[in-house]
Motif scaffolding. Sequence first.
Motif: not given
Length: 99
Positions: A7-34
């Motif tokens: 799959r191909v993801f937009t830079p905006q989607f990637k940035a939002e996914a990174v932001r979700l990881c950096e917020v800190g309430d979920r692990t990278v694994g949980q964000v990836a699964k979600d």
Amino acid sequence: MSKRKRRVFTPQFKAEAVRLCEVGDRTVGQVAKDLDLTETALRAWVKRAGEDADEGPKESLTTAERDELTELRRKVKRLEMEREILKKAAAFVCHESAR
């Protein structure tokens, strides 16, 4: 386990996914699964975002530098091919004129 279609993801989607990881309430694994991503891909995005923000090692390249390097390598390859063609053409002309 069947192979997942690439799959191909937009830079905006990637940035939002990174932001979700950096917020800190979920692990990278949980964000990836979600987000139905592989954890490896998401970790790479987080690492690259850190490098782009100058938080990475000094020797690592930013995304812009990486893109420029790719473009420059493409141009070098093209110029090398053109030079080889010209060398062969010059050799052919010299050989033909000697006859």
